[in-house]
Design a protein around this motif. Structure first.
Motif, PDB file in Angstrom:
ATOM      1  N   THR A  64      -6.318   7.372  -8.219  1.00 49.63           N
ATOM      2  CA  THR A  64      -5.740   6.056  -8.000  1.00 49.63           C
ATOM      3  C   THR A  64      -5.491   5.870  -6.512  1.00 49.63           C
ATOM      4  O   THR A  64      -5.139   6.828  -5.808  1.00 49.63           O
ATOM      5  CB  THR A  64      -4.404   5.923  -8.772  1.00 49.63           C
ATOM      6  OG1 THR A  64      -4.606   6.280 -10.133  1.00 49.63           O
ATOM      7  CG2 THR A  64      -3.866   4.510  -8.703  1.00 49.63           C
ATOM      8  N   GLU A  65      -5.660   4.657  -6.016  1.00 55.49           N
ATOM      9  CA  GLU A  65      -5.421   4.376  -4.607  1.00 55.49           C
ATOM     10  C   GLU A  65      -3.987   4.737  -4.224  1.00 55.49           C
ATOM     11  O   GLU A  65      -3.048   4.538  -5.012  1.00 55.49           O
ATOM     12  CB  GLU A  65      -5.678   2.901  -4.310  1.00 55.49           C
ATOM     13  CG  GLU A  65      -7.129   2.475  -4.448  1.00 55.49           C
ATOM     14  CD  GLU A  65      -8.036   3.109  -3.410  1.00 55.49           C
ATOM     15  OE1 GLU A  65      -7.516   3.487  -2.321  1.00 55.49           O
ATOM     16  OE2 GLU A  65      -9.243   3.249  -3.669  1.00 55.49           O
ATOM     17  N   THR A 124      -1.282   2.062  -4.574  1.00 55.48           N
ATOM     18  CA  THR A 124      -0.850   1.855  -5.963  1.00 55.48           C
ATOM     19  C   THR A 124       0.103   2.948  -6.398  1.00 55.48           C
ATOM     20  O   THR A 124       1.110   2.686  -7.082  1.00 55.48           O
ATOM     21  CB  THR A 124      -2.079   1.819  -6.891  1.00 55.48           C
ATOM     22  OG1 THR A 124      -2.979   0.808  -6.445  1.00 55.48           O
ATOM     23  CG2 THR A 124      -1.673   1.543  -8.326  1.00 55.48           C
ATOM     24  N   ASP A 148      -7.774  13.395  -2.281  1.00 54.87           N
ATOM     25  CA  ASP A 148      -8.793  12.988  -3.249  1.00 54.87           C
ATOM     26  C   ASP A 148     -10.085  13.780  -3.087  1.00 54.87           C
ATOM     27  O   ASP A 148     -10.752  14.103  -4.075  1.00 54.87           O
ATOM     28  CB  ASP A 148      -9.088  11.490  -3.108  1.00 54.87           C
ATOM     29  CG  ASP A 148      -7.950  10.619  -3.634  1.00 54.87           C
ATOM     30  OD1 ASP A 148      -7.109  11.146  -4.384  1.00 54.87           O
ATOM     31  OD2 ASP A 148      -7.915   9.421  -3.297  1.00 54.87           O
ATOM     32  N   HIS A 152     -10.852   6.530 -12.924  1.00 57.80           N
ATOM     33  CA  HIS A 152     -10.210   5.661 -11.945  1.00 57.80           C
ATOM     34  C   HIS A 152      -9.145   4.816 -12.644  1.00 57.80           C
ATOM     35  O   HIS A 152      -9.397   4.200 -13.672  1.00 57.80           O
ATOM     36  CB  HIS A 152     -11.257   4.772 -11.277  1.00 57.80           C
ATOM     37  CG  HIS A 152     -12.244   5.539 -10.455  1.00 57.80           C
ATOM     38  ND1 HIS A 152     -11.980   5.964  -9.171  1.00 57.80           N
ATOM     39  CD2 HIS A 152     -13.497   5.985 -10.750  1.00 57.80           C
ATOM     40  CE1 HIS A 152     -13.021   6.619  -8.698  1.00 57.80           C
ATOM     41  NE2 HIS A 152     -13.963   6.652  -9.635  1.00 57.80           N
ATOM     42  N   ASP A 196      -7.020   2.214 -11.276  1.00 62.13           N
ATOM     43  CA  ASP A 196      -6.509   1.127 -10.454  1.00 62.13           C
ATOM     44  C   ASP A 196      -6.524  -0.194 -11.207  1.00 62.13           C
ATOM     45  O   ASP A 196      -6.142  -1.232 -10.642  1.00 62.13           O
ATOM     46  CB  ASP A 196      -7.343   0.995  -9.171  1.00 62.13           C
ATOM     47  CG  ASP A 196      -7.169   2.189  -8.255  1.00 62.13           C
ATOM     48  OD1 ASP A 196      -6.055   2.384  -7.747  1.00 62.13           O
ATOM     49  OD2 ASP A 196      -8.151   2.944  -8.073  1.00 62.13           O
TER      50      ASP A 196
END
Length: 400
Positions: free
Chosen positions: A139-140, A143, A169, A181, A183
């Protein structure tokens, strides 16, 4: 560390703090997975009145206890964060207990279980090779910071500090067989988890339990995949773990080991053994437990140049439905062992022969799309290539 038993499929699940790893674990549990939660176990082994808590107090004093005599995890974190000596002392107390309790839970799982080990520090402590498959939730960072503030009440600075203290990452992706992912929406995440469960985890578990390897029947050439070496590295690490305490030579061979060469999307690996008797011994079962069951029947390589006889070997395959691989067990110094390394290195070094081989592969894949016919049809080209490769080896001083 848990050695693979072959009774269950062992999946490692990890992701950075705030990535949504717990949501993935919950969804897998709904699908039927047995969850082994390392964080929960870590709390259990240092609960009040446990030997683990007593050792921590002896090591760090009662300042790490709260008013009720339970472990004050924030206070302990303040003591060990940024102090490698203190952190290692804490890990020496907790990690063996967590491993022992995890092993108990795995041993109690049903014979056809998919066991998901939720391990936040899987990458940091080098556990990836101990699992049949590693799933990373990614996840970014922005976020994750928002989630940590919303759900755990962390300040932005504290959230960023926690994130920076973990593997990044890139390190997680290096060990990841699957990246989920997270997000998007929770529905998006659930859909991805459900597809993973149905399409990969269930058939993988069945293949491991039944000692069945995945064997593509038709030849389909794919364009060069720059991740093939990374995929090989993950498979090789599992093979070495299965062979421990021995430390055998493992090599990436075949077309996927030659940069820029189109190939069947099958990773070929050579495992060096001292004898075929060794290959037929306990090593064969350990490899099967690790997800590389032996293929039935007799296997050999055709001599180069063509002639009478055959170069014996043992052949295993991957039980992972999404990652076909062949594991060739050849005796150190044998003609077949040497030939596999010579062909790989010569094609890596000679772009003209690499281009010529690619042309042959494309023509034969179109004319002989089943595996058996395709392999036989390449023999004349390999007989000629063998002579060129030997000349190259003599000229350059190549050694395997």
């Amino acid at each position: 560390m848990i050695r693979l038993t072959g009774r269950v499929l062992m999946v490692g699940l990890t992701g950075g703090i705030g990535s949504g790893k717990s949501a993935v674990a919950s969804r897998l549990a709904e699908r039927g997975a047995v969850i082994v939660d390392s964080d929960r176990i870590a709390r259990e082994v240092v609960a009040p009145d446990t030997e683990g808590l007593a050792e921590i107090v002896a090591a760090f004093s009662e300042r790490v206890l709260d008013a009720e005599g339970a472990l004050d995890r924030a206070a302990l974190g303040d003591v060990v964060f940024g102090d490698d000596t203190a952190r290692r002392r804490l890990e020496a107390i907790t990690h063996p207990r967590v491993r022992a309790r995890s092993a108990e839970l795995v041993a109690a799982a049903p014979a056809d279980a998919v066991v998901v080990n939720d391990v936040p520090l899987l990458v940091e402590v080098g556990l990836a090779p101990t699992f049949h498959l590693v799933v990373v939730v990614q996840t970014e960072v922005a976020t994750r910071v928002q989630r940590l503030a919303r759900h755990r009440g962390m300040s932005r600075a504290e959230a960023e500090r926690r994130i920076a203290a973990q593997a990044d990452d890139a390190r997680r992706q290096a060990v990841a067989d699957v990246v989920l992912h997270n997000d998007g929406t929770l529905d998006d995440l659930h859909a991805a988890v459900d597809a993973l469960w149905q399409d990969r985890l269930l058939p993988y578990e069945r293949n491991v339990r039944q000692r069945r390897a995945v064997r593509p029947e038709r030849v389909v050439l794919t364009e060069p995949d720059p991740t093939w070496p990374q995929q090989y590295a993950r498979l090789a690490a599992r093979i070495r773990h299965a062979a421990a305490p021995a430390d055998p030579r493992v090599d990436h061979i075949g077309s996927t080991a030659v940069p820029g060469l189109a190939a069947k999307d099958v990773i070929d690996i050579q495992l060096t053994v001292d004898s075929l008797e060794e290959a037929d011994g306990p090593l064969a079962e350990r490899l099967a437990r690790a997800g590389f069951p032996r293929l039935p029947g007799e296997w050999w390589d055709n001599p180069r140049p063509a002639g009478d006889g055959r170069w014996e070997k043992r052949l295993h395959g991957s039980a992972d439905p999404a990652r076909p691989a062949y594991l060739h067990l050849r005796v150190a110094g044998s003609p077949g062992w040497r030939y596999a390394l010579l062909m790989r290195d010569h094609l890596r070094a000679d772009p003209d022969q690499r281009a010529a081989y690619l042309m042959v592969k494309r023509e034969l894949a179109a004319a002989a799309p089943d595996n058996g016919a395709y392999g036989t049809a390449k023999d004349p080209w390999f007989d000629e290539e063998h002579l060129r490769a030997e000349e190259w080896a003599a000229r350059t001083g190549w050694r395997p």
